[in-house]
Design an enzyme around this catalytic site. Sequence first.
Site, short mmCIF file in Angstrom:
data_model
loop_
_atom_site.label_atom_id
_atom_site.label_comp_id
_atom_site.label_asym_id
_atom_site.label_seq_id
_atom_site.Cartn_x
_atom_site.Cartn_y
_atom_site.Cartn_z
N ARG A 26 -0.66 -30.43 -27.90
CA ARG A 26 -0.55 -28.97 -27.92
C ARG A 26 0.34 -28.47 -26.79
O ARG A 26 1.14 -27.55 -26.98
CB ARG A 26 -1.95 -28.35 -27.82
CG ARG A 26 -2.75 -28.54 -29.12
CD ARG A 26 -4.23 -28.45 -28.88
NE ARG A 26 -4.65 -27.13 -28.49
CZ ARG A 26 -5.68 -26.88 -27.68
NH1 ARG A 26 -6.38 -27.87 -27.15
NH2 ARG A 26 -6.00 -25.66 -27.38
N ARG B 10 -14.12 -28.21 -27.85
CA ARG B 10 -13.42 -27.98 -29.11
C ARG B 10 -12.82 -29.30 -29.55
O ARG B 10 -12.39 -30.09 -28.71
CB ARG B 10 -12.29 -26.97 -28.86
CG ARG B 10 -12.63 -25.57 -29.30
CD ARG B 10 -11.62 -24.55 -28.85
NE ARG B 10 -10.24 -24.81 -29.25
CZ ARG B 10 -9.28 -23.89 -29.17
NH1 ARG B 10 -9.56 -22.67 -28.71
NH2 ARG B 10 -8.05 -24.16 -29.51
N ARG C 11 -13.51 -26.92 -20.65
CA ARG C 11 -13.91 -25.81 -21.53
C ARG C 11 -14.99 -26.24 -22.52
O ARG C 11 -14.90 -27.30 -23.13
CB ARG C 11 -12.67 -25.31 -22.30
CG ARG C 11 -12.99 -24.25 -23.32
CD ARG C 11 -11.79 -23.45 -23.73
NE ARG C 11 -10.85 -24.21 -24.54
CZ ARG C 11 -9.73 -23.68 -25.04
NH1 ARG C 11 -9.41 -22.43 -24.76
NH2 ARG C 11 -8.92 -24.40 -25.77
N ARG D 180 4.00 -18.15 -32.43
CA ARG D 180 4.03 -19.36 -31.63
C ARG D 180 5.38 -20.06 -31.75
O ARG D 180 5.60 -21.07 -31.09
CB ARG D 180 2.94 -20.31 -32.10
CG ARG D 180 1.83 -20.54 -31.07
CD ARG D 180 0.86 -21.51 -31.68
NE ARG D 180 -0.14 -22.03 -30.82
CZ ARG D 180 -1.36 -21.50 -30.67
NH1 ARG D 180 -1.66 -20.37 -31.26
NH2 ARG D 180 -2.24 -22.10 -29.92
#
Length: 230
Positions: free
Chosen positions: A177, A166, A135, A93
């Site tokens: 993020r 989440r 999601r 990442r």
Amino acid sequence: MANRPRIVLLGRQGSGKGTQSARLAAHLGVPHVSTGDLFRTAVRDGTALGRRVGDILDDGGLVPDDMVIEVVREHAARRGLDAGGYVLDGFPRTVVQAEAYFGTDAALTQAGHRPDVAVELDVPAELVLARLAARRVCPVDGWTTTVEDPTVEAVRCPDGHLAVQRPDDTPEAIGRRLALYEVETGPLGPWFAAHGLLARVDGTGDPDVVFQRILDELEPFLDRSPATTG
Ligand code: AMP
């Protein structure tokens, strides 16, 4: 085609990277390695690693490079990933992680973990925001779905467990993020391209169509790979 392909999947959160990685690994018969899953399992099991990374995950931050590299090296050794091939999902990442794991030599052969190709799933930031808000994930078995109405808090997975958002899919954590992705992970596209290993794939549209696009883009890289043929 390479016998045991080694593939890195890059893409913003919500680009479909997790879904496509799992599908690709099953299709090619190689292990799917998600560093996010490794960390979430550690948090759920309350291990020493889990206690160190729990808050970082919830806040949408990045786990420090040295910890990530240690976890991936250990996992790779235990599962024999280099000989057995892999689909890496969520690692590397940062360029620091990529150089630590794949090496700094032009051919990336030094460190012994050379990938055959890095696939970058291209999905615009506006679109992934909507996908992430919708999601829902089952905390028991990882089953994932997208709800039509993002104000719905929970749905049930096929086994009857409640699938929820989440903890890092809150608007604040999503923002963090995505910003980190631009700054820290974005440079990996050019990094893999400089090593002749980048395939860019349009990640918008039907997941079956995206999967076929990935297979089409992969083919020339896997055909020419000297590292894993034979
Ligand atoms: P993911 O499931 O890939 O979205 O990962 C979930 C979270 O795990 C990320 O938001 C990070 O906090 C952490 N994480 C996973 N992979 C890495 C990585 N390679 N480097 C740093 N943090 C990571």
